[in-house]
Scaffold this motif. Structure first.
Motif, PDB file in Angstrom:
ATOM      1  N   MET A  10       8.896   9.088   4.579  1.00  0.00           N
ATOM      2  CA  MET A  10       7.445   8.963   4.519  1.00  0.00           C
ATOM      3  C   MET A  10       6.958   8.207   5.753  1.00  0.00           C
ATOM      4  SD  MET A  10       5.159   7.427   1.420  1.00  0.00           S
ATOM      5  CE  MET A  10       4.583   5.842   2.009  1.00  0.00           C
ATOM      6  N   ALA A  11       5.782   8.582   6.231  1.00  0.00           N
ATOM      7  CA  ALA A  11       5.167   7.927   7.393  1.00  0.00           C
ATOM      8  C   ALA A  11       3.769   7.457   7.012  1.00  0.00           C
ATOM      9  CB  ALA A  11       5.094   8.912   8.557  1.00  0.00           C
ATOM     10  N   ALA A  12       3.191   6.628   7.843  1.00  0.00           N
ATOM     11  CA  ALA A  12       1.828   6.146   7.596  1.00  0.00           C
ATOM     12  C   ALA A  12       0.851   7.311   7.455  1.00  0.00           C
ATOM     13  CB  ALA A  12       1.392   5.202   8.721  1.00  0.00           C
ATOM     14  N   ALA A  13       1.100   8.400   8.151  1.00  0.00           N
ATOM     15  CA  ALA A  13       0.219   9.572   8.066  1.00  0.00           C
ATOM     16  C   ALA A  13       0.214  10.189   6.666  1.00  0.00           C
ATOM     17  CB  ALA A  13       0.634  10.616   9.096  1.00  0.00           C
ATOM     18  N   ASP A  14       1.213   9.858   5.832  1.00  0.00           N
ATOM     19  CA  ASP A  14       1.281  10.384   4.464  1.00  0.00           C
ATOM     20  C   ASP A  14       0.468   9.554   3.468  1.00  0.00           C
ATOM     21  OD1 ASP A  14       3.170  12.558   4.943  1.00  0.00           O
ATOM     22  OD2 ASP A  14       4.659  10.961   5.276  1.00  0.00           O
ATOM     23  N   LEU A  15      -0.034   8.407   3.886  1.00  0.00           N
ATOM     24  CA  LEU A  15      -0.715   7.524   2.937  1.00  0.00           C
ATOM     25  C   LEU A  15      -1.935   8.157   2.259  1.00  0.00           C
ATOM     26  CD1 LEU A  15      -0.201   4.074   4.673  1.00  0.00           C
ATOM     27  CD2 LEU A  15       0.864   4.910   2.559  1.00  0.00           C
ATOM     28  N   PRO A  16      -2.758   8.946   2.946  1.00  0.00           N
ATOM     29  CA  PRO A  16      -3.864   9.599   2.219  1.00  0.00           C
ATOM     30  C   PRO A  16      -3.367  10.529   1.105  1.00  0.00           C
ATOM     31  CG  PRO A  16      -4.300   9.619   4.571  1.00  0.00           C
ATOM     32  CD  PRO A  16      -2.872   9.150   4.398  1.00  0.00           C
ATOM     33  N   GLY A  32       0.373   3.558 -13.384  1.00  0.00           N
ATOM     34  CA  GLY A  32      -0.657   2.543 -13.530  1.00  0.00           C
ATOM     35  C   GLY A  32      -1.822   2.716 -12.577  1.00  0.00           C
ATOM     36  N   GLU A  33      -2.544   1.646 -12.415  1.00  0.00           N
ATOM     37  CA  GLU A  33      -3.809   1.631 -11.672  1.00  0.00           C
ATOM     38  C   GLU A  33      -3.585   2.069 -10.218  1.00  0.00           C
ATOM     39  OE1 GLU A  33      -7.145   0.865  -9.660  1.00  0.00           O
ATOM     40  OE2 GLU A  33      -5.502  -0.507  -9.263  1.00  0.00           O
ATOM     41  N   PRO A  34      -4.295   3.117  -9.773  1.00  0.00           N
ATOM     42  CA  PRO A  34      -4.035   3.686  -8.450  1.00  0.00           C
ATOM     43  C   PRO A  34      -4.174   2.720  -7.271  1.00  0.00           C
ATOM     44  CG  PRO A  34      -5.408   5.173  -9.728  1.00  0.00           C
ATOM     45  CD  PRO A  34      -5.287   3.901 -10.510  1.00  0.00           C
ATOM     46  N   ASP A  35      -5.209   1.889  -7.250  1.00  0.00           N
ATOM     47  CA  ASP A  35      -5.389   0.986  -6.112  1.00  0.00           C
ATOM     48  C   ASP A  35      -4.254  -0.034  -6.033  1.00  0.00           C
ATOM     49  OD1 ASP A  35      -7.685   2.257  -5.226  1.00  0.00           O
ATOM     50  OD2 ASP A  35      -9.025   0.901  -6.321  1.00  0.00           O
ATOM     51  N   GLU A  36      -3.841  -0.548  -7.184  1.00  0.00           N
ATOM     52  CA  GLU A  36      -2.742  -1.509  -7.226  1.00  0.00           C
ATOM     53  C   GLU A  36      -1.440  -0.849  -6.756  1.00  0.00           C
ATOM     54  OE1 GLU A  36      -0.140  -3.471 -10.742  1.00  0.00           O
ATOM     55  OE2 GLU A  36      -2.304  -3.738 -10.912  1.00  0.00           O
ATOM     56  N   GLN A  37      -1.166   0.350  -7.241  1.00  0.00           N
ATOM     57  CA  GLN A  37       0.055   1.058  -6.849  1.00  0.00           C
ATOM     58  C   GLN A  37       0.024   1.454  -5.373  1.00  0.00           C
ATOM     59  OE1 GLN A  37       2.883   1.298  -8.642  1.00  0.00           O
ATOM     60  NE2 GLN A  37       1.738  -0.074  -9.991  1.00  0.00           N
ATOM     61  N   TYR A  38      -1.148   1.837  -4.896  1.00  0.00           N
ATOM     62  CA  TYR A  38      -1.280   2.185  -3.484  1.00  0.00           C
ATOM     63  C   TYR A  38      -0.962   0.976  -2.602  1.00  0.00           C
ATOM     64  CZ  TYR A  38      -3.136   3.734   0.961  1.00  0.00           C
ATOM     65  OH  TYR A  38      -3.267   4.040   2.296  1.00  0.00           O
ATOM     66  N   ALA A  39      -1.449  -0.187  -3.004  1.00  0.00           N
ATOM     67  CA  ALA A  39      -1.174  -1.411  -2.233  1.00  0.00           C
ATOM     68  C   ALA A  39       0.337  -1.680  -2.194  1.00  0.00           C
ATOM     69  CB  ALA A  39      -1.915  -2.601  -2.830  1.00  0.00           C
ATOM     70  N   LEU A  40       1.011  -1.473  -3.319  1.00  0.00           N
ATOM     71  CA  LEU A  40       2.456  -1.697  -3.362  1.00  0.00           C
ATOM     72  C   LEU A  40       3.205  -0.670  -2.505  1.00  0.00           C
ATOM     73  CD1 LEU A  40       2.869  -2.434  -7.174  1.00  0.00           C
ATOM     74  CD2 LEU A  40       3.117  -4.072  -5.291  1.00  0.00           C
ATOM     75  N   VAL A  41       2.882   0.607  -2.678  1.00  0.00           N
ATOM     76  CA  VAL A  41       3.577   1.665  -1.941  1.00  0.00           C
ATOM     77  C   VAL A  41       3.325   1.535  -0.439  1.00  0.00           C
ATOM     78  CG1 VAL A  41       3.667   4.171  -1.546  1.00  0.00           C
ATOM     79  CG2 VAL A  41       3.694   3.275  -3.881  1.00  0.00           C
ATOM     80  N   SER A  42       2.076   1.344  -0.059  1.00  0.00           N
ATOM     81  CA  SER A  42       1.770   1.234   1.374  1.00  0.00           C
ATOM     82  C   SER A  42       2.356  -0.052   1.950  1.00  0.00           C
ATOM     83  CB  SER A  42       0.267   1.318   1.625  1.00  0.00           C
ATOM     84  OG  SER A  42      -0.427   0.267   0.975  1.00  0.00           O
ATOM     85  N   GLY A  43       2.381  -1.125   1.165  1.00  0.00           N
ATOM     86  CA  GLY A  43       2.953  -2.385   1.620  1.00  0.00           C
ATOM     87  C   GLY A  43       4.456  -2.324   1.821  1.00  0.00           C
ATOM     88  N   ASP A  44       5.118  -1.406   1.098  1.00  0.00           N
ATOM     89  CA  ASP A  44       6.569  -1.268   1.227  1.00  0.00           C
ATOM     90  C   ASP A  44       6.985  -0.363   2.383  1.00  0.00           C
ATOM     91  OD1 ASP A  44       7.233  -2.943  -0.863  1.00  0.00           O
ATOM     92  OD2 ASP A  44       7.369  -1.333  -2.347  1.00  0.00           O
ATOM     93  N   LEU A  45       6.034   0.249   3.058  1.00  0.00           N
ATOM     94  CA  LEU A  45       6.364   1.213   4.104  1.00  0.00           C
ATOM     95  C   LEU A  45       7.261   0.614   5.183  1.00  0.00           C
ATOM     96  CD1 LEU A  45       5.902   4.164   4.696  1.00  0.00           C
ATOM     97  CD2 LEU A  45       3.828   3.569   5.916  1.00  0.00           C
TER      98      LEU A  45
END
Length: 165
Positions: A10-16, A32-45
């Protein structure tokens, strides 16, 4: 006939795409809650102990998979062999759910991982998520036991080289 899945880093370009998938009803139900999960997934990149992947078939991305060094996170799984890897995944495209893709791409990924170096791969679906439990069993995982994780009760499932066909 078995299908080969393209599993790429996965790359940063995949975040959207990840953000959109996290907002789908089935993913929200179990992740769970999308914004919370997005923060975790994007933070782990950029996390050195987390590998993240996009899964595609016939050029169409449809799923997310993460694989991590179990030693980097305390999930309440108890002692595991050194270099054990944990995985989590979801199918983000609703029309790809319930077609057997999950079991097949998980099996492809885990077989490669076990053949390369990992002594064991674990995952921890919600015990109520019967579809995920079945997919992991079809992918070669066996049920180990119920565990308490920071997110609540989970079913610890294990795959290791002796479980491969």
């Amino acid at each position: 006939m078995a299908q080969d899945y393209a599993i790429r880093a996965m790359a940063a370009a995949d975040l959207p795409l990840i953000r959109r998938w996290l907002g789908t009803p089935d993913v929200m139900r179990w992740w769970g809650e999308p914004d919370e999960q997005y923060a975790l997934v994007s933070g782990d990149l950029a996390h050195p102990d987390m590998d993240q992947f996009i899964v595609a078939i016939d050029g169409r991305p449809f799923a997310y998979l993460q694989c991590y060094a179990l030693s980097a996170w305390d999930h309440g799984f108890g002692r595991q062999p050194p270099a054990t890897r944990g995985i989590d995944q979801f199918i983000g495209e609703p029309d790809m759910i319930g077609r057997g893709h999950g079991a097949r791409f998980i099996r492809q990924f885990v077989e490669d991982l076990l053949r390369s170096a990992a002594p064991r791969v674990v995952t921890d679906p919600d015990p109520a998520n019967a579809r995920a439990v079945r997919a992991y069993e079809k992918a070669g995982f066996r049920r180990d036991r119920l565990v308490e994780t920071p997110e609540g009760s989970a079913l610890l499932m294990v795959s290791q080289p002796g479980d491969l066909p």
